[in-house]
Design a protein around this motif. Structure first.
Motif, short mmCIF file in Angstrom:
data_model
loop_
_atom_site.label_atom_id
_atom_site.label_comp_id
_atom_site.label_asym_id
_atom_site.label_seq_id
_atom_site.Cartn_x
_atom_site.Cartn_y
_atom_site.Cartn_z
N ARG A 81 11.60 -0.98 7.75
CA ARG A 81 10.43 -0.97 6.88
C ARG A 81 10.17 0.44 6.39
N PHE A 141 7.14 2.90 4.42
CA PHE A 141 5.72 2.98 4.14
C PHE A 141 5.45 4.09 3.14
N PHE A 185 -5.09 -6.38 -3.27
CA PHE A 185 -4.87 -5.62 -2.04
C PHE A 185 -6.19 -5.15 -1.45
N LYS A 218 -0.36 -13.63 2.67
CA LYS A 218 0.82 -12.94 2.14
C LYS A 218 0.74 -11.43 2.40
N TYR A 219 -0.46 -10.84 2.26
CA TYR A 219 -0.60 -9.39 2.31
C TYR A 219 -1.26 -8.84 3.58
N LYS A 220 -1.85 -9.70 4.41
CA LYS A 220 -2.66 -9.20 5.53
C LYS A 220 -1.89 -8.31 6.50
N ASP A 221 -0.63 -8.60 6.73
CA ASP A 221 0.14 -7.79 7.68
C ASP A 221 0.86 -6.62 7.01
N ALA A 222 0.80 -6.55 5.70
CA ALA A 222 1.48 -5.47 4.97
C ALA A 222 0.53 -4.35 4.57
N ILE A 223 -0.77 -4.61 4.66
CA ILE A 223 -1.76 -3.60 4.28
C ILE A 223 -2.42 -3.11 5.55
N LEU A 224 -2.15 -1.86 5.89
CA LEU A 224 -2.64 -1.28 7.13
C LEU A 224 -3.56 -0.12 6.82
#
Length: 147
Positions: free
Chosen positions: A5, A7, A19, A53-59
């Motif tokens: 991954r 970032f 987002f 779809k995005y919850k685990d990709a936006i930190l």
């Protein structure tokens, strides 16, 4: 082979609105445990599928407004329970451990590298350091960075 991954740090002004809504939805779910994903998605004007779809990709990125980050090295006798005493002292002070790394002990001394977040501390950093220095087995404390 798993793909590694990557970032990026991006100014929120350039992010698509979905987002930002997902971030807000995650915050709402965290604050109010009685809300469902469906309720929060409707409130934010996004679909459940967009949320998932995005919850685990936006930190979240660490914010300076959340207190100082303190990085320190602790030279500690390599004896059972010593690290636990240090961690309990930090927890009792209300600091949050961001990272911890212990080197392999040599000559009976373990070197611990800790990074703490001080936002919720009940006392001053200097008081915490004094309390740590008084713990049995603590040989030395060096402050590496205060951000």
């Amino acid at each position: 082979m798993r793909e590694r991954r990557q970032f990026y740090v991006v100014d929120k002004k350039v992010l698509p609105e979905v987002f930002l809504k997902v971030v807000e939805a995650k915050n709402l779910l965290e604050k109010d445990k009685t809300l469902t994903v469906q309720e929060v998605a409707e409130r934010m004007g996004i679909s459940r599928s967009s949320f998932y779809k995005y919850k685990d990709a936006i930190l979240p990125f660490y914010e300076k407004g959340k207190g100082e980050a303190l990085t320190m090295l602790i030279h500690l006798q390599d004896e059972r329970g010593r690290l636990s005493d240090v961690l309990n002292c930090i927890a009792d002070a209300g600091a949050n451990i961001l990272t911890i790394n212990q080197m392999v002990p040599m000559n009976g001394i373990a070197i611990i590298n800790l990074c703490l977040q001080t936002f919720n501390m009940k006392s001053e950093i200097e008081d915490l350091i004094s309390q740590l220095e008084e713990l049995e087995g603590v040989q030395e404390i060096k402050i590496l960075a205060r951000e």
